[in-house]
Design a protein around this motif. Structure first.
Motif, PDB file in Angstrom:
ATOM      1  N   PHE A 188      46.046  44.418  43.356  1.00  0.00           N
ATOM      2  CA  PHE A 188      46.405  45.843  43.368  1.00  0.00           C
ATOM      3  C   PHE A 188      45.705  46.604  44.482  1.00  0.00           C
ATOM      4  O   PHE A 188      46.260  47.546  45.061  1.00  0.00           O
ATOM      5  N   SER A 189      44.471  46.236  44.809  1.00  0.00           N
ATOM      6  CA  SER A 189      43.677  47.013  45.765  1.00  0.00           C
ATOM      7  C   SER A 189      44.160  46.873  47.200  1.00  0.00           C
ATOM      8  O   SER A 189      43.788  47.684  48.057  1.00  0.00           O
ATOM      9  N   TYR A 190      44.987  45.843  47.483  1.00  0.00           N
ATOM     10  CA  TYR A 190      45.544  45.739  48.832  1.00  0.00           C
ATOM     11  C   TYR A 190      46.500  46.900  49.106  1.00  0.00           C
ATOM     12  O   TYR A 190      46.772  47.239  50.264  1.00  0.00           O
ATOM     13  N   ILE A 191      46.994  47.508  48.039  1.00  0.00           N
ATOM     14  CA  ILE A 191      47.857  48.689  48.166  1.00  0.00           C
ATOM     15  C   ILE A 191      47.046  49.964  47.964  1.00  0.00           C
ATOM     16  O   ILE A 191      47.041  50.865  48.805  1.00  0.00           O
ATOM     17  N   THR A 192      46.315  50.032  46.833  1.00  0.00           N
ATOM     18  CA  THR A 192      45.625  51.277  46.485  1.00  0.00           C
ATOM     19  C   THR A 192      44.474  51.617  47.429  1.00  0.00           C
ATOM     20  O   THR A 192      44.128  52.793  47.593  1.00  0.00           O
ATOM     21  N   ASN A 193      43.857  50.610  48.040  1.00  0.00           N
ATOM     22  CA  ASN A 193      42.694  50.866  48.898  1.00  0.00           C
ATOM     23  C   ASN A 193      42.993  50.720  50.389  1.00  0.00           C
ATOM     24  O   ASN A 193      42.061  50.709  51.203  1.00  0.00           O
ATOM     25  N   TYR A 194      44.265  50.627  50.735  1.00  0.00           N
ATOM     26  CA  TYR A 194      44.594  50.419  52.150  1.00  0.00           C
ATOM     27  C   TYR A 194      44.063  51.554  53.035  1.00  0.00           C
ATOM     28  O   TYR A 194      43.620  51.322  54.158  1.00  0.00           O
ATOM     29  N   SER A 195      44.083  52.764  52.522  1.00  0.00           N
ATOM     30  CA  SER A 195      43.595  53.900  53.319  1.00  0.00           C
ATOM     31  C   SER A 195      42.106  54.165  53.111  1.00  0.00           C
ATOM     32  O   SER A 195      41.520  55.007  53.796  1.00  0.00           O
ATOM     33  N   ALA A 259      40.281  43.747  44.039  1.00  0.00           N
ATOM     34  CA  ALA A 259      41.051  42.999  43.036  1.00  0.00           C
ATOM     35  C   ALA A 259      40.668  41.526  43.003  1.00  0.00           C
ATOM     36  O   ALA A 259      40.719  40.893  41.942  1.00  0.00           O
ATOM     37  N   ASP A 260      40.287  40.955  44.157  1.00  0.00           N
ATOM     38  CA  ASP A 260      39.885  39.547  44.203  1.00  0.00           C
ATOM     39  C   ASP A 260      38.741  39.305  43.210  1.00  0.00           C
ATOM     40  O   ASP A 260      38.782  38.384  42.394  1.00  0.00           O
ATOM     41  N   THR A 261      37.727  40.159  43.304  1.00  0.00           N
ATOM     42  CA  THR A 261      36.563  40.019  42.435  1.00  0.00           C
ATOM     43  C   THR A 261      36.898  40.318  40.983  1.00  0.00           C
ATOM     44  O   THR A 261      36.494  39.586  40.076  1.00  0.00           O
ATOM     45  N   VAL A 262      37.636  41.395  40.756  1.00  0.00           N
ATOM     46  CA  VAL A 262      37.971  41.798  39.383  1.00  0.00           C
ATOM     47  C   VAL A 262      38.762  40.700  38.670  1.00  0.00           C
ATOM     48  O   VAL A 262      38.502  40.386  37.503  1.00  0.00           O
ATOM     49  N   ARG A 263      39.709  40.082  39.371  1.00  0.00           N
ATOM     50  CA  ARG A 263      40.530  39.045  38.742  1.00  0.00           C
ATOM     51  C   ARG A 263      39.712  37.803  38.398  1.00  0.00           C
ATOM     52  O   ARG A 263      39.893  37.198  37.334  1.00  0.00           O
ATOM     53  N   ILE A 264      38.808  37.415  39.272  1.00  0.00           N
ATOM     54  CA  ILE A 264      37.964  36.252  38.975  1.00  0.00           C
ATOM     55  C   ILE A 264      36.991  36.581  37.847  1.00  0.00           C
ATOM     56  O   ILE A 264      36.772  35.763  36.942  1.00  0.00           O
ATOM     57  N   TYR A 265      36.426  37.759  37.872  1.00  0.00           N
ATOM     58  CA  TYR A 265      35.541  38.196  36.789  1.00  0.00           C
ATOM     59  C   TYR A 265      36.270  38.144  35.450  1.00  0.00           C
ATOM     60  O   TYR A 265      35.735  37.610  34.458  1.00  0.00           O
ATOM     61  N   GLU A 266      37.488  38.677  35.398  1.00  0.00           N
ATOM     62  CA  GLU A 266      38.257  38.688  34.149  1.00  0.00           C
ATOM     63  C   GLU A 266      38.618  37.276  33.706  1.00  0.00           C
ATOM     64  O   GLU A 266      38.640  36.973  32.511  1.00  0.00           O
ATOM     65  N   ASN A 267      38.921  36.396  34.671  1.00  0.00           N
ATOM     66  CA  ASN A 267      39.211  35.002  34.358  1.00  0.00           C
ATOM     67  C   ASN A 267      37.999  34.350  33.700  1.00  0.00           C
ATOM     68  O   ASN A 267      38.106  33.691  32.654  1.00  0.00           O
ATOM     69  N   MET A 268      36.832  34.525  34.299  1.00  0.00           N
ATOM     70  CA  MET A 268      35.608  33.952  33.733  1.00  0.00           C
ATOM     71  C   MET A 268      35.312  34.541  32.357  1.00  0.00           C
ATOM     72  O   MET A 268      34.929  33.826  31.423  1.00  0.00           O
ATOM     73  N   LYS A 269      35.479  35.844  32.239  1.00  0.00           N
ATOM     74  CA  LYS A 269      35.201  36.530  30.973  1.00  0.00           C
ATOM     75  C   LYS A 269      36.112  36.001  29.870  1.00  0.00           C
ATOM     76  O   LYS A 269      35.676  35.817  28.725  1.00  0.00           O
ATOM     77  N   SER A 270      37.369  35.723  30.195  1.00  0.00           N
ATOM     78  CA  SER A 270      38.329  35.244  29.197  1.00  0.00           C
ATOM     79  C   SER A 270      37.949  33.873  28.648  1.00  0.00           C
ATOM     80  O   SER A 270      38.377  33.495  27.551  1.00  0.00           O
ATOM     81  N   HIS A 271      37.165  33.122  29.404  1.00  0.00           N
ATOM     82  CA  HIS A 271      36.713  31.805  28.965  1.00  0.00           C
ATOM     83  C   HIS A 271      35.337  31.864  28.297  1.00  0.00           C
ATOM     84  O   HIS A 271      34.762  30.817  27.963  1.00  0.00           O
ATOM     85  N   GLY A 272      34.813  33.071  28.113  1.00  0.00           N
ATOM     86  CA  GLY A 272      33.523  33.220  27.462  1.00  0.00           C
ATOM     87  C   GLY A 272      32.344  32.878  28.345  1.00  0.00           C
ATOM     88  O   GLY A 272      31.237  32.633  27.858  1.00  0.00           O
ATOM     89  N   ASN A 273      32.564  32.866  29.660  1.00  0.00           N
ATOM     90  CA  ASN A 273      31.482  32.549  30.597  1.00  0.00           C
ATOM     91  C   ASN A 273      30.445  33.673  30.643  1.00  0.00           C
ATOM     92  O   ASN A 273      30.742  34.830  30.341  1.00  0.00           O
TER      93      ASN A 273
END
Length: 314
Positions: A188-195, A259-273
């Motif tokens: 998402f941030s490639y669009i929302t943070n472009y400016s 978004a790169d970081t947020v998505r990986i963080y959420e992936n790890m969190k979903s596995h209970g890491n």
């Protein structure tokens, strides 16, 4: 609200270092400007050795002059879009990493750079050095924390994923500063943070498919142009992080890479890491590396160092 120093740094990055290809694609040349800061002077009270593995992979070993080996290691993988080499900005962190880990050895991988060397060359060198550390030098995987910023964050994740897939022990823990993890730019941030992004964006502009293509085809991505960018070792955002070691992430809220970081963080969190994240409000790419100038950088670098201390004291 960002500090006065932070706003000055953002202005400087926008006016001097901005790599957006809409103006003219001079991204690679601007990466090369970092080479002006390749001083190899070690931290006060520290020694540094500049060495190679038997396979020819370059690395640096930083340690206290009164060094007593404690078996612990912080391995840092530097950023620079895989185009710029190891610069003094990173070497300055050696003392802080060592002290956070109770006087540990600090190693830097000085990998070969794009565009001459492309994927999987840097990952192969990271694997070579990892095996050199854990086999030839005798350090244990559970006594090594690996971290990196931007492309180095990419390599930190890719190395750990590769070790997992090979059935080998992963590091004790990892930390990533503004990890560059999606070479398809789907977040998402490639669009929302472009400016908003001082380094890669364009002030007042709106992201379009044409602009995105220009960005993806620019020399910023020279290490992976023409390759399968959905490959999890190129774009770790597409990997599965079940069973990963403890992790800590920092990223600026104004980054394209948020978004790169947020998505990986959420992936790890979903596995209970065991995973934590610090999102610097109104902050820019790899801001903790600018801790000497930016108060928010000092704040979140302290969080990274506390993470290192905590992991080694478990």
């Amino acid at each position: 609200m960002a500090s006065i120093r932070t706003n000055f740094c953002k202005w400087f990055i926008k006016t001097t270092l901005n790599m957006n290809p809409e103006k003219k694609d001079k991204s690679y040349q601007k990466m090369m400007m970092l080479e002006l800061f390749r001083s190899k002077r070690p931290n006060m009270g520290f020694k540094a050795e500049y060495l190679k593995t038997p396979a020819g992979t370059k690395y640096e070993h930083h340690y206290k002059k009164d060094f007593v080996k404690n078996g612990k290691v912080v391995l840092y993988l530097h950023g620079g879009g895989y185009c710029a080499g190891l610069i003094s900005l990173y070497r300055k962190l050696a003392k802080k990493f060592s002290e956070a880990a109770g006087g540990a050895d600090v190693f830097y991988l000085d990998y070969d750079c794009a565009p001459k060397f492309k994927y999987p060359h840097q990952l192969d060198q990271a694997l070579d050095f990892w095996h050199y550390l854990t086999n030839d030098l005798g350090y244990k995987a559970e006594d090594i924390i690996v971290g990196g910023d931007s492309a180095g964050g990419n390599l930190t994740l890719a190395l750990s994923l590769k070790l997992k897939d090979m059935g080998e022990k992963m590091p004790r823990a990892i930390f990533c500063i503004s990890a560059w993890a999606d070479m398809l730019g789907t977040g998402f941030s490639y669009i929302t943070n472009y400016s908003n992004d001082a380094l890669f964006g364009r002030r007042g502009a709106i992201m379009t498919e044409e602009k995105k293509k220009a960005l993806m085809d620019s020399s910023i991505f020279s290490f992976c142009i023409g390759m399968d960018r959905g490959n999890k070792y190129i774009s770790p955002v597409y990997a599965d992080y079940e069973g990963f070691p403890p992790a800590f992430f920092t990223v600026g809220s104004n980054e394209l890479l948020l978004a790169d970081t947020v998505r990986i963080y959420e992936n790890m969190k979903s596995h209970g890491n065991d995973v934590d994240i610090a999102v610097g409000e109104e902050l820019f790419h790899v801001y903790p590396c600018f801790y000497q100038f930016v108060p928010e950088g000092r704040r979140d670098l302290k969080r990274i160092l506390a993470f290192i201390t905590r992991q080694f004291n478990k």
